[in-house]
Design a protein around this motif. Structure first.
Motif, PDB file in Angstrom:
ATOM      1  N   ALA A 118      -7.182 -10.755  -1.964  1.00 47.35           N
ATOM      2  CA  ALA A 118      -7.231  -9.876  -3.132  1.00 47.35           C
ATOM      3  C   ALA A 118      -8.634  -9.345  -3.362  1.00 47.35           C
ATOM      4  O   ALA A 118      -8.833  -8.176  -3.704  1.00 47.35           O
ATOM      5  N   ARG A 119      -9.652 -10.224  -3.153  1.00 44.50           N
ATOM      6  CA  ARG A 119     -11.031  -9.782  -3.329  1.00 44.50           C
ATOM      7  C   ARG A 119     -11.368  -8.671  -2.328  1.00 44.50           C
ATOM      8  O   ARG A 119     -11.967  -7.657  -2.685  1.00 44.50           O
ATOM      9  N   ARG A 120     -10.984  -8.859  -1.068  1.00 44.55           N
ATOM     10  CA  ARG A 120     -11.297  -7.842  -0.053  1.00 44.55           C
ATOM     11  C   ARG A 120     -10.622  -6.508  -0.386  1.00 44.55           C
ATOM     12  O   ARG A 120     -11.236  -5.450  -0.270  1.00 44.55           O
ATOM     13  N   ARG A 121      -9.349  -6.592  -0.800  1.00 50.20           N
ATOM     14  CA  ARG A 121      -8.634  -5.346  -1.106  1.00 50.20           C
ATOM     15  C   ARG A 121      -9.262  -4.634  -2.307  1.00 50.20           C
ATOM     16  O   ARG A 121      -9.427  -3.411  -2.308  1.00 50.20           O
ATOM     17  N   GLN A 122      -9.624  -5.423  -3.319  1.00 53.11           N
ATOM     18  CA  GLN A 122     -10.177  -4.793  -4.520  1.00 53.11           C
ATOM     19  C   GLN A 122     -11.548  -4.187  -4.252  1.00 53.11           C
ATOM     20  O   GLN A 122     -11.873  -3.102  -4.762  1.00 53.11           O
ATOM     21  N   MET A 123     -12.366  -4.870  -3.468  1.00 53.23           N
ATOM     22  CA  MET A 123     -13.681  -4.314  -3.146  1.00 53.23           C
ATOM     23  C   MET A 123     -13.535  -3.006  -2.360  1.00 53.23           C
ATOM     24  O   MET A 123     -14.279  -2.049  -2.568  1.00 53.23           O
ATOM     25  N   ARG A 124     -12.549  -2.977  -1.444  1.00 60.38           N
ATOM     26  CA  ARG A 124     -12.282  -1.738  -0.711  1.00 60.38           C
ATOM     27  C   ARG A 124     -11.823  -0.625  -1.668  1.00 60.38           C
ATOM     28  O   ARG A 124     -12.248   0.514  -1.584  1.00 60.38           O
ATOM     29  N   GLU A 125     -10.959  -1.007  -2.618  1.00 54.87           N
ATOM     30  CA  GLU A 125     -10.481  -0.015  -3.592  1.00 54.87           C
ATOM     31  C   GLU A 125     -11.629   0.488  -4.467  1.00 54.87           C
ATOM     32  O   GLU A 125     -11.707   1.672  -4.794  1.00 54.87           O
ATOM     33  N   ASN A 126     -12.536  -0.410  -4.851  1.00 48.97           N
ATOM     34  CA  ASN A 126     -13.686   0.003  -5.666  1.00 48.97           C
ATOM     35  C   ASN A 126     -14.572   0.987  -4.913  1.00 48.97           C
ATOM     36  O   ASN A 126     -15.110   1.937  -5.496  1.00 48.97           O
ATOM     37  N   ARG A 127     -14.752   0.741  -3.615  1.00 51.71           N
ATOM     38  CA  ARG A 127     -15.556   1.686  -2.814  1.00 51.71           C
ATOM     39  C   ARG A 127     -14.884   3.051  -2.773  1.00 51.71           C
ATOM     40  O   ARG A 127     -15.546   4.087  -2.848  1.00 51.71           O
ATOM     41  N   LEU A 128     -13.566   3.040  -2.642  1.00 48.63           N
ATOM     42  CA  LEU A 128     -12.835   4.316  -2.635  1.00 48.63           C
ATOM     43  C   LEU A 128     -12.958   5.021  -3.981  1.00 48.63           C
ATOM     44  O   LEU A 128     -13.113   6.242  -4.051  1.00 48.63           O
ATOM     45  N   ARG A 129     -12.881   4.251  -5.066  1.00 49.70           N
ATOM     46  CA  ARG A 129     -13.048   4.848  -6.399  1.00 49.70           C
ATOM     47  C   ARG A 129     -14.415   5.505  -6.547  1.00 49.70           C
ATOM     48  O   ARG A 129     -14.544   6.608  -7.079  1.00 49.70           O
ATOM     49  N   THR A 130     -15.446   4.793  -6.067  1.00 51.35           N
ATOM     50  CA  THR A 130     -16.802   5.330  -6.155  1.00 51.35           C
ATOM     51  C   THR A 130     -16.935   6.619  -5.341  1.00 51.35           C
ATOM     52  O   THR A 130     -17.526   7.597  -5.795  1.00 51.35           O
TER      53      THR A 130
END
Length: 455
Positions: A118-130
């Motif tokens: 979950a941490r890896r997926r969320q960090m990837r999603e945060n990068r996409l958001r940025t």
């Protein structure tokens, strides 16, 4: 405060009002912290700044609203919903609200793996958001630049088009007329290109005010060559301009055919008819693109031929809304500069109004005394009698002649210049260089609803 940490000791925040879950989970997550409420978790994560995006929130006794609140943070933590043992594993609502996973608290090894994933997926999603936010900022900057460029081009193009129209109205040799027509066509193409490049908001209306003549003028060379207007060339209507231009281009895609357009107003309702004639049939691929476009325009397509193919007699009927043409204004333009006179008169004529010109204030006063006008546009600095003096003299005329709206045409830019014009009896000011947008604004203020859509 949440601090950055190594991959081996990453933050896990438990939201639970009971102490027991923390005792069960502490051996699994060395960096486990606990808060009692979602509000406390939000405060802690906001204080942690960027590190919040590396945190996993274990949500005990969860609600969809709590998941949504956590998912709205920037950067957002990974949310893993904990379901009590024995409860069904239906986490659809939580996942839809923004949770990365839904797990039972009692399954330790599986929960530890789920938290890491979950941490890896969320960090990837945060990068996409940025990246998306940066792209949107870049897009806004580009849109601003295009809008400024479009305004600058329009300010330069409007006088040129007005002068060209005025010159075409005078006696010319055929070669001179051809060259001016080429300039006019190039200007129209540039205007269309800039309009297409300038940004349109997502909520913008698809409909525009149009005439068939304007559609023909905006068409590319191949489409314009195949197109003729049978009736209603200058009747104004509202419609999906992009859709109509696309439809005309498709119908003219096959050479050897001709297009004719006609508009029949009937009150506010009207019908636009497009007929395609010629032996050349539309290929199936082109016809397949035409049909959804016709549906988008709310129209009906009738094809000829025994097999219903698009050959001779293809007709498209599209309902549109007619725009009643406002009554033209009778304008007296008093301007001593011949170029300025041509430009200003060209703007008024492009908007459908009639113009009488005078070369100085004394001549303007004489014309205003003999005839009645809806509007007088008065240059301020003129020989014989300046604009201020002429305006005062017109205001002294008896009856309606002394009450006609007067607009100053001035090179002054400060409030003092405007105040002098108003003190002389003028109703508004147009600042040089004159542009179509400035003229429209003043006319709409003085004569609401009577500004034509042309120009």
């Amino acid at each position: 405060m949440i601090q950055p940490r190594s991959a081996a000791n990453e933050a896990v925040l438990l939201v639970s009002q009971a102490a027991a879950p923390a005792g069960v989970l502490a051996p699994l997550f060395p960096e486990l912290a606990r808060v009692d409420t979602v509000a406390a978790a939000l405060d802690r994560l906001r204080a942690g700044g960027a590190a919040a995006g590396e945190t996993v929130v274990l949500l005990d006794a969860p609600t969809v609203a709590a998941v949504e609140a956590l998912a709205r943070l920037e950067p957002a933590p990974a949310v893993v919903v904990l379901l009590p043992d024995g409860q069904g594993h239906d986490g659809t609502g939580f996942i839809a609200a923004g949770a990365q996973d839904v797990r039972r608290a009692g399954d330790g090894d599986a929960l530890r793996s789920a938290v890491s994933a979950a941490r890896r997926r969320q960090m990837r999603e945060n990068r996409l958001r940025t990246a998306l936010a940066e792209a949107q900022r870049d897009r806004a900057e580009a849109a601003s630049l295009l809008d400024a460029a479009g305004t600058a081009v329009a300010a330069a193009l409007d006088p040129m088009m007005a002068l060209t129209s005025a010159a075409l109205a005078s006696p010319l040799l055929p070669r001179q007329q051809d060259r001016l027509l080429a300039v006019q066509a190039a200007g129209a193409a540039l205007r269309t290109t800039m309009a297409a490049l300038r940004p349109v908001g997502s909520g913008a209306e698809a409909e525009e005010s149009l005439t068939l003549a304007a559609l023909a003028a905006d068409a590319d060379a191949a489409t314009a060559k195949a197109m003729s207007i049978e009736s209603g060339a200058d009747e104004e209507f509202t419609g999906d301009a992009a859709g109509l231009r696309g439809l005309l281009t498709l119908l003219a895609a096959e050479g050897g055919a001709s297009l004719s357009l006609s508009l029949r107003p009937a009150g506010e309702a009207a019908e636009l008819t497009l007929r395609r004639r010629g032996a050349a049939r539309l290929r199936p691929l082109v016809l397949a693109a035409v049909q959804p476009l016709v549906r988008r325009l709310g129209g009906h397509l009738a094809t000829g031929g025994p097999d219903g193919a698009a050959g001779e007699g293809l007709t498209v009927r599209i309902p549109v809304r007619a725009v009643p043409r406002p009554a033209a204004l009778s304008v007296l333009l008093v301007e001593d500069n011949p170029i300025g006179r041509l430009v200003a008169a060209g703007f008024f004529k492009a908007l459908g109004h009639t113009v009488t010109t005078a070369e100085d204030g004394a001549l303007g006063l004489a014309v205003a005394t003999d005839r009645r006008f809806d509007l007088i546009v008065m240059d301020v600095q003129m020989p014989v009698m300046d604009g201020h003096e002429a305006a005062r003299a017109i205001r002294a005329l008896p009856g309606e002649a002394g009450r006609v709206p007067i607009v100053a045409l001035t090179a002054g830019t400060d409030a003092e210049d405007d105040a002098r014009c108003r003190a002389a009896g003028m109703d508004d000011c147009l600042h040089k260089p004159l542009t179509m947008d400035r003229l429209r604004t003043v006319l709409e203020h003085l004569f609401p609803g009577r500004v034509q859509a042309g120009g």
